[in-house]
Design an enzyme around this catalytic site. Structure first.
Site, short mmCIF file in Angstrom:
data_model
loop_
_atom_site.label_atom_id
_atom_site.label_comp_id
_atom_site.label_asym_id
_atom_site.label_seq_id
_atom_site.Cartn_x
_atom_site.Cartn_y
_atom_site.Cartn_z
N TYR A 151 3.37 8.94 16.96
CA TYR A 151 3.14 8.56 18.35
C TYR A 151 3.50 9.66 19.35
O TYR A 151 3.19 9.56 20.54
CB TYR A 151 3.91 7.29 18.69
CG TYR A 151 3.17 6.03 18.27
CD1 TYR A 151 1.94 5.71 18.84
CD2 TYR A 151 3.67 5.19 17.28
CE1 TYR A 151 1.25 4.57 18.45
CE2 TYR A 151 2.99 4.05 16.89
CZ TYR A 151 1.77 3.75 17.48
OH TYR A 151 1.09 2.62 17.08
N ASP A 289 7.92 -5.17 -13.98
CA ASP A 289 6.87 -5.99 -14.57
C ASP A 289 6.35 -5.34 -15.85
O ASP A 289 6.32 -4.11 -15.98
CB ASP A 289 5.68 -6.13 -13.60
CG ASP A 289 5.98 -7.06 -12.43
OD1 ASP A 289 6.93 -7.85 -12.53
OD2 ASP A 289 5.25 -6.99 -11.42
#
Length: 408
Positions: A151, A289
């Site tokens: 920004y 996982d």
């Protein structure tokens, strides 16, 4: 406080179903450790065609190097030659895995960003602007976020990805870690358990952080005086599993430090894990996982990411043990078929690609598990253990694996 000691760490256990590393990752040095216990560096290996490793720099030192780069730019402009930046090429083809270091490093190919060339003028301008902004931060000795950096000039940067990528390029150009440039990402990772430290002068006890844990700060250099009686670090892929373990105060029954990067880890989490491993000299066990992406996340912690291979010496934690969830666990713990997930074509392709990666092929036990996954075309999430009860993971699954030394 009553705890259950994890005796398997001291005994060099058998690695459970994988038959691999077992408890050998205990309190000793990791692979790539030289004589006298000093860890090998890229410079020690004297390899051809690789880029020098970056180093941590003080703000004043990094600012001075940037001033030198700008001085060279001004000199060439005044001589009528325009200017160009010679930037290490961070593309996927310019990396290599070094087994002796157990991580990815950046090779020495470079690219030119010439202001007078239509194809590179925009990159040259963005590089100049980001270096100017970073120099301001360094001279003021303050930090900002990557989002704030974007920004600072949104008319020039069409997307944050542009300023983010150039920030990594500048770290390569300056020869420093990205954190040395005073630009950080927002908090993402979390830690809880048997560790305390000072953070910017404040005492932090991670056993007293409720269920949510302590956010790992982006300014890792402000963490000092790390103390712990933990026997291991439990690295958890998902925040949901981390919260379940936290709520049961798993770290009190099995003295450990629990860390999560909530999926793909940020730089701060990777730096923090490395700091813990280096200072406490305790093993790291991964709970991810049972799918190719869980392994890819482990690989980022262990061997580094290609986008930041220039800083892999600081960001990687070698010799993480794969505790679970492993494909062999699906049979070992009688996970019902309806709880297993079919692998997609993309999953299978990713799994086959991983079987060609050197960080996998160097470990036969990992290869065997991944081959099982690809051949059965089945995957499972950590949460599959909930089928047997909400506390099965803390009262049965992890205790059994830890006591048996069932990691690879």
């Amino acid at each position: 406080m009553e705890v259950a000691p994890v005796h398997a760490f001291g005994g060099g256990g058998g690695g459970g179903g994988g038959g691999g590393g077992g408890g050998g990752g205990g309190r000793g040095g990791p692979p790539g450790t030289g004589s006298g216990g000093r860890e090998l560096t890229l410079a020690d290996l004297n390899l051809p065609n690789v880029t020098k490793e970056v180093r941590e720099l003080a703000p004043a030192d990094a600012a001075l190097i940037i001033e030198g780069i700008f001085a060279d730019v001004v000199t060439t402009i005044l001589a009528g030659n325009g200017f160009s930046y010679t930037v290490p090429d961070r593309s996927a083809a310019n990396h290599m895995y070094v087994e002796a270091l157990d991580r990815i490093v950046l090779k020495d190919r470079v690219s030119q960003r010439t202001f007078a060339n239509a194809s590179t003028v925009r990159k040259a301008v963005i590089t100049t602007r980001v270096m100017q902004l970073v120099h301001q931060l360094l001279r003021k000795n303050i930090h900002t976020s990557k989002r704030d950096l974007f920004y600072a000039d949104p008319n020039l940067f069409t997307a944050q990805e542009e300023s983010d990528a150039v920030l990594n390029d500048i770290a390569c150009l300056v020869g420093c870690t990205r954190t040395s440039l005073a630009v950080v990402a927002s908090d993402k990772g979390v830690v809880i358990g048997r560790v305390s430290f000072q953070e910017a002068g404040d005492y932090i006890d991670c056993t007293k952080m409720g269920v949510g844990g302590k956010a790992i700060p982006p300014y890792i250099d402000q963490i000092t005086e790390i103390e712990s009686d933990a026997e291991f670090i439990l690295l958890v892929e998902k925040n949901a599993a981390f919260t379940r373990l936290s709520e049961d105060r798993f770290y009190n029954k099995y003295p450990c430090i629990m860390v999560t990067g909530k999926g793909q880890p940020d730089v701060a989490t990777r730096l923090f894990l490395r700091r813990l491993r280096d200072q406490l000299h305790i093993p790291v066990l991964g709970l991810v996982d049972a799918d190719p992406y869980g392994l890819k996340i482990l690989s980022v912690y262990m061997s580094g990411s290609k986008s930041m291979s220039y800083d892999s010496a600081n960001l990687t934690t070698p010799d993480i043990k794969w505790l679970g969830v492993r494909p062999s666990d699906l049979e070992k713990f009688n996970i019902p078929e309806q709880c297993r997930l079919p692998m997609t074509a993309s999953d299978i392709e990713t799994g086959k690609a991983l079987l060609k990666e050197e960080f996998i092929t160097k470990n036969p036990a990992w290869v065997a598990e991944l081959e099982t996954m690809v051949n059965t075309k089945e995957k499972a999430e950590i949460q599959v253990l909930t089928h047997f009860g909400f506390q099965f993971i803390t009262e049965v699954y992890l205790p059994q694996k830890l006591q048996a030394g069932d990691w690879i």
